[in-house]
Design a protein around this motif. Structure first.
Motif, PDB file in Angstrom:
ATOM      1  N   ARG A 251      19.019   1.268  -7.084  1.00 39.97           N
ATOM      2  CA  ARG A 251      19.115   2.599  -6.467  1.00 39.97           C
ATOM      3  C   ARG A 251      20.207   3.456  -7.112  1.00 39.97           C
ATOM      4  NH1 ARG A 251      19.127   1.407  -0.634  1.00 39.97           N
ATOM      5  NH2 ARG A 251      16.935   0.915  -1.045  1.00 39.97           N
ATOM      6  N   ARG A 252      21.234   2.823  -7.635  1.00 38.99           N
ATOM      7  CA  ARG A 252      22.299   3.576  -8.312  1.00 38.99           C
ATOM      8  C   ARG A 252      21.816   4.186  -9.626  1.00 38.99           C
ATOM      9  NH1 ARG A 252      27.479  -0.570  -7.712  1.00 38.99           N
ATOM     10  NH2 ARG A 252      27.663  -0.452  -5.428  1.00 38.99           N
ATOM     11  N   LEU A 253      20.821   3.577 -10.244  1.00 41.77           N
ATOM     12  CA  LEU A 253      20.360   4.036 -11.555  1.00 41.77           C
ATOM     13  C   LEU A 253      19.280   5.105 -11.465  1.00 41.77           C
ATOM     14  CD1 LEU A 253      20.230   0.602 -13.424  1.00 41.77           C
ATOM     15  CD2 LEU A 253      21.865   2.461 -13.796  1.00 41.77           C
ATOM     16  N   VAL A 254      18.583   5.222 -10.328  1.00 39.80           N
ATOM     17  CA  VAL A 254      17.520   6.208 -10.199  1.00 39.80           C
ATOM     18  C   VAL A 254      18.076   7.476  -9.557  1.00 39.80           C
ATOM     19  CG1 VAL A 254      15.766   4.417 -10.032  1.00 39.80           C
ATOM     20  CG2 VAL A 254      16.768   5.337  -7.939  1.00 39.80           C
ATOM     21  N   ASP A 255      17.338   8.575  -9.696  1.00 35.97           N
ATOM     22  CA  ASP A 255      17.758   9.864  -9.134  1.00 35.97           C
ATOM     23  C   ASP A 255      17.177  10.118  -7.750  1.00 35.97           C
ATOM     24  OD1 ASP A 255      19.210  10.753 -11.507  1.00 35.97           O
ATOM     25  OD2 ASP A 255      17.230  10.848 -12.443  1.00 35.97           O
ATOM     26  N   LEU A 256      16.035   9.525  -7.477  1.00 36.69           N
ATOM     27  CA  LEU A 256      15.364   9.731  -6.193  1.00 36.69           C
ATOM     28  C   LEU A 256      14.677   8.435  -5.791  1.00 36.69           C
ATOM     29  CD1 LEU A 256      14.217  11.637  -3.912  1.00 36.69           C
ATOM     30  CD2 LEU A 256      12.287  12.071  -5.441  1.00 36.69           C
ATOM     31  N   ASN A 257      14.909   8.010  -4.563  1.00 41.02           N
ATOM     32  CA  ASN A 257      14.285   6.780  -4.068  1.00 41.02           C
ATOM     33  C   ASN A 257      13.741   7.019  -2.670  1.00 41.02           C
ATOM     34  OD1 ASN A 257      15.449   3.563  -2.890  1.00 41.02           O
ATOM     35  ND2 ASN A 257      13.453   4.117  -3.667  1.00 41.02           N
ATOM     36  N   ILE A 258      12.437   6.841  -2.538  1.00 44.68           N
ATOM     37  CA  ILE A 258      11.763   6.939  -1.246  1.00 44.68           C
ATOM     38  C   ILE A 258      10.863   5.717  -1.085  1.00 44.68           C
ATOM     39  CG2 ILE A 258       9.998   8.200   0.055  1.00 44.68           C
ATOM     40  CD1 ILE A 258      11.189  10.765  -0.897  1.00 44.68           C
ATOM     41  N   ASN A 259      10.978   5.052   0.056  1.00 48.82           N
ATOM     42  CA  ASN A 259      10.211   3.838   0.326  1.00 48.82           C
ATOM     43  C   ASN A 259       9.134   4.110   1.367  1.00 48.82           C
ATOM     44  OD1 ASN A 259      11.995   2.591  -1.414  1.00 48.82           O
ATOM     45  ND2 ASN A 259      13.239   1.704   0.226  1.00 48.82           N
ATOM     46  N   LEU A 260       7.993   3.485   1.184  1.00 44.63           N
ATOM     47  CA  LEU A 260       6.876   3.600   2.117  1.00 44.63           C
ATOM     48  C   LEU A 260       6.715   2.296   2.881  1.00 44.63           C
ATOM     49  CD1 LEU A 260       4.186   5.372  -0.119  1.00 44.63           C
ATOM     50  CD2 LEU A 260       5.920   6.422   1.333  1.00 44.63           C
ATOM     51  N   GLU A 261       6.482   2.419   4.164  1.00 49.05           N
ATOM     52  CA  GLU A 261       6.235   1.254   5.024  1.00 49.05           C
ATOM     53  C   GLU A 261       4.932   1.487   5.781  1.00 49.05           C
ATOM     54  OE1 GLU A 261       8.072  -1.049   8.943  1.00 49.05           O
ATOM     55  OE2 GLU A 261       9.151   0.638   8.043  1.00 49.05           O
ATOM     56  N   SER A 262       3.901   0.754   5.425  1.00 49.13           N
ATOM     57  CA  SER A 262       2.605   0.914   6.093  1.00 49.13           C
ATOM     58  C   SER A 262       2.545   0.035   7.332  1.00 49.13           C
ATOM     59  CB  SER A 262       1.461   0.560   5.139  1.00 49.13           C
ATOM     60  OG  SER A 262       1.594  -0.766   4.675  1.00 49.13           O
ATOM     61  N   PHE A 263       1.717   0.440   8.282  1.00 46.43           N
ATOM     62  CA  PHE A 263       1.584  -0.302   9.538  1.00 46.43           C
ATOM     63  C   PHE A 263       0.528  -1.386   9.355  1.00 46.43           C
ATOM     64  CE2 PHE A 263       2.849   3.856  11.778  1.00 46.43           C
ATOM     65  CZ  PHE A 263       4.186   3.599  11.513  1.00 46.43           C
ATOM     66  N   ASN A 264       0.970  -2.533   8.884  1.00 52.86           N
ATOM     67  CA  ASN A 264       0.036  -3.640   8.660  1.00 52.86           C
ATOM     68  C   ASN A 264       0.038  -4.640   9.807  1.00 52.86           C
ATOM     69  OD1 ASN A 264      -0.656  -2.714   6.013  1.00 52.86           O
ATOM     70  ND2 ASN A 264       1.299  -3.509   5.268  1.00 52.86           N
ATOM     71  N   ASN A 265       1.149  -4.698  10.559  1.00 54.90           N
ATOM     72  CA  ASN A 265       1.206  -5.661  11.658  1.00 54.90           C
ATOM     73  C   ASN A 265       0.568  -5.086  12.915  1.00 54.90           C
ATOM     74  OD1 ASN A 265       3.130  -3.762  12.050  1.00 54.90           O
ATOM     75  ND2 ASN A 265       4.803  -5.158  12.530  1.00 54.90           N
ATOM     76  N   ILE A 266       0.091  -5.957  13.781  1.00 58.62           N
ATOM     77  CA  ILE A 266      -0.645  -5.546  14.984  1.00 58.62           C
ATOM     78  C   ILE A 266       0.266  -4.829  15.966  1.00 58.62           C
ATOM     79  CG2 ILE A 266      -2.000  -6.394  16.942  1.00 58.62           C
ATOM     80  CD1 ILE A 266      -2.903  -8.698  15.214  1.00 58.62           C
ATOM     81  N   GLU A 267       1.545  -5.207  16.008  1.00 61.49           N
ATOM     82  CA  GLU A 267       2.464  -4.618  16.978  1.00 61.49           C
ATOM     83  C   GLU A 267       2.603  -3.120  16.785  1.00 61.49           C
ATOM     84  OE1 GLU A 267       7.176  -4.987  18.313  1.00 61.49           O
ATOM     85  OE2 GLU A 267       6.290  -6.377  16.861  1.00 61.49           O
ATOM     86  N   LYS A 268       2.761  -2.666  15.524  1.00 59.50           N
ATOM     87  CA  LYS A 268       2.926  -1.236  15.266  1.00 59.50           C
ATOM     88  C   LYS A 268       1.596  -0.496  15.306  1.00 59.50           C
ATOM     89  CE  LYS A 268       7.270  -1.242  12.745  1.00 59.50           C
ATOM     90  NZ  LYS A 268       7.980  -0.876  11.510  1.00 59.50           N
ATOM     91  N   GLN A 269       0.506  -1.197  14.984  1.00 63.74           N
ATOM     92  CA  GLN A 269      -0.794  -0.532  15.036  1.00 63.74           C
ATOM     93  C   GLN A 269      -1.197  -0.206  16.456  1.00 63.74           C
ATOM     94  OE1 GLN A 269      -3.496  -3.150  12.995  1.00 63.74           O
ATOM     95  NE2 GLN A 269      -2.953  -2.391  10.967  1.00 63.74           N
ATOM     96  N   THR A 270      -0.801  -1.046  17.428  1.00 63.92           N
ATOM     97  CA  THR A 270      -1.157  -0.822  18.826  1.00 63.92           C
ATOM     98  C   THR A 270      -0.111  -0.015  19.577  1.00 63.92           C
ATOM     99  OG1 THR A 270      -0.172  -2.964  19.374  1.00 63.92           O
ATOM    100  CG2 THR A 270      -2.542  -2.928  18.920  1.00 63.92           C
ATOM    101  N   ASN A 271       1.042   0.225  18.972  1.00 69.23           N
ATOM    102  CA  ASN A 271       2.087   1.005  19.614  1.00 69.23           C
ATOM    103  C   ASN A 271       1.656   2.468  19.713  1.00 69.23           C
ATOM    104  OD1 ASN A 271       4.494   2.343  20.356  1.00 69.23           O
ATOM    105  ND2 ASN A 271       5.716   0.736  19.391  1.00 69.23           N
ATOM    106  N   ALA A 272       1.813   3.053  20.913  1.00 70.01           N
ATOM    107  CA  ALA A 272       1.364   4.436  21.133  1.00 70.01           C
ATOM    108  C   ALA A 272       2.142   5.438  20.294  1.00 70.01           C
ATOM    109  CB  ALA A 272       1.488   4.786  22.614  1.00 70.01           C
ATOM    110  N   VAL A 273       3.366   5.097  19.899  1.00 69.04           N
ATOM    111  CA  VAL A 273       4.178   6.008  19.097  1.00 69.04           C
ATOM    112  C   VAL A 273       3.611   6.146  17.686  1.00 69.04           C
ATOM    113  CG1 VAL A 273       6.496   6.437  18.185  1.00 69.04           C
ATOM    114  CG2 VAL A 273       6.214   5.423  20.458  1.00 69.04           C
ATOM    115  N   PHE A 274       3.038   5.044  17.153  1.00 65.47           N
ATOM    116  CA  PHE A 274       2.599   5.016  15.759  1.00 65.47           C
ATOM    117  C   PHE A 274       1.089   5.130  15.579  1.00 65.47           C
ATOM    118  CE2 PHE A 274       6.425   2.115  15.783  1.00 65.47           C
ATOM    119  CZ  PHE A 274       7.295   3.064  15.288  1.00 65.47           C
TER     120      PHE A 274
END
Length: 345
Positions: A251-274
């Motif tokens: 991360r120190r060597l790059v200028d921009l870092n953005i990470n993606l987190e997909s909802f693959n687990n059942i807990e987040k897929q069924t959560n009303a917020v997500f």
């Protein structure tokens, strides 16, 4: 006497798809207006971009193809490195520009959700991340004809076959050597370097951590002194298996870092917020090449989704149903506590 020098248009090289920004001097589009808005208006020239892949790489591939599509549309020079997949297959899957740009931008600015009658009096939340469109809007459902992609001349690939021909040299050494030749052949046009899945098993070597950091340092020096933008995707869940501290040095060597987190687990897929999103977007580092201070987004709690034919980033917030339930629970608890005052013991 003031040292202020006015930026004149004739002093800035005119390249298709590049705009002059007050904050970042010169920027180009990533292919996604939502992504451009989040990072401060667009990608700065001479920058090194790192996208942390989601677990299966589905949504990071979408951003990769949007970046390639914008370069293809403006006839930029493209250098695509893909060891895990056929690069021509990636190019054939890039989206076409939307037929009606005004209509596409209007779809983004309008809220197409039909709100129930009981929620109409609640304050509306404009959560879509958007700003002034510097590039072209692309339709993810429409692809270029194969002949158009195959006849494009401003493109060069580095594949696994090219790596096999230079065995036993590492992939990092081969790519850097090939890049030096490509940069010398591209004096005036913008060169879009696109490297897919840096750090996947096909990149591994005996001294992987050291070679990866050396590769990023050399890549950064190439981007600084040429008309170059470098865009990389990296499977961070595999990098963490090797060394948990390696990602901080990367991360120190790059200028921009953005990470993606997909909802693959059942807990987040069924959560009303997500349930209305496909994943979360984590901002780890923002670009500050031509600015004293980095751009500050409106919010850091961001989520993304594939909406119709677009990649949309929104501010993460509670749905109206949950907000109403929480307010009801608070009012019920208050009434029950006040009613206990009349009880005698």
């Amino acid at each position: 006497m003031s040292s202020f020098v006015k930026l004149k248009k004739e002093n800035v090289p005119e390249i298709a798809g590049i705009k002059t920004s007050i904050r970042n001097y010169q920027i180009c589009s990533s292919g996604s207006d939502s992504f451009d808005f989040v990072i401060g208006g667009g990608i700065e020239l001479n920058s090194l971009i790192l996208i942390g892949e989601d677990k299966f790489g589905r949504y990071s591939d979408v951003l990769l193809k949007l970046f390639l599509a914008d370069g293809f549309h403006h006839k930029h020079q493209i250098y695509l490195v893909a060891l895990d997949e056929d690069p021509m297959k990636i190019m054939k899957d890039i989206p076409m520009p939307h037929e009606n740009q005004r209509q596409a931008q209007a779809e983004t600015s309008s809220n197409d959700l039909r709100i129930a009658f009981r929620y109409q009096d609640l304050p509306k939340i404009d959560s879509v991340q958007r700003g002034h469109q510097i590039g072209v809007t692309y339709d993810l459902n429409k692809k270029y004809p194969k002949e158009v992609i195959e006849n494009y001349e401003n493109i060069k690939f580095f594949t696994f076959k090219d790596l096999q021909q230079q065995f036993p040299r590492s992939a990092f050494e081969c790519v850097i050597e090939d890049l030096h030749k490509v940069v010398q052949e591209n004096p005036s046009n913008l060169l879009r370097i696109c490297i897919s899945s840096v750090g996947s098993p096909l990149w591994y070597s005996d001294d992987f951590s050291t070679q990866l950091l050396k590769f990023l340092a050399q890549l950064k020096s190439i981007t600084r002194y040429n008309n170059v933008v470098c865009y990389m995707t990296m499977p961070l869940h595999l990098i963490n298996q090797i060394d948990e501290t390696l990602i901080f040095r990367i991360r120190r060597l790059v200028d921009l870092n953005i990470n993606l987190e997909s909802f693959n687990n059942i807990e987040k897929q069924t959560n009303a917020v997500f349930k209305q999103y496909h994943g979360l977007l984590h901002i780890k580092k923002l670009q500050t090449i031509a600015a004293l201070q980095s751009h500050k987004p409106e919010a850091f709690d961001l989520a993304f989704k594939l909406k119709s034919h677009r990649f949309v980033i929104e501010k993460l917030h509670l749905p109206p149903e949950l907000q109403e339930n929480e307010s009801n629970e608070i009012s019920m608890s208050c009434s029950s506590s006040s009613g206990n005052k009349s009880l005698d013991f």
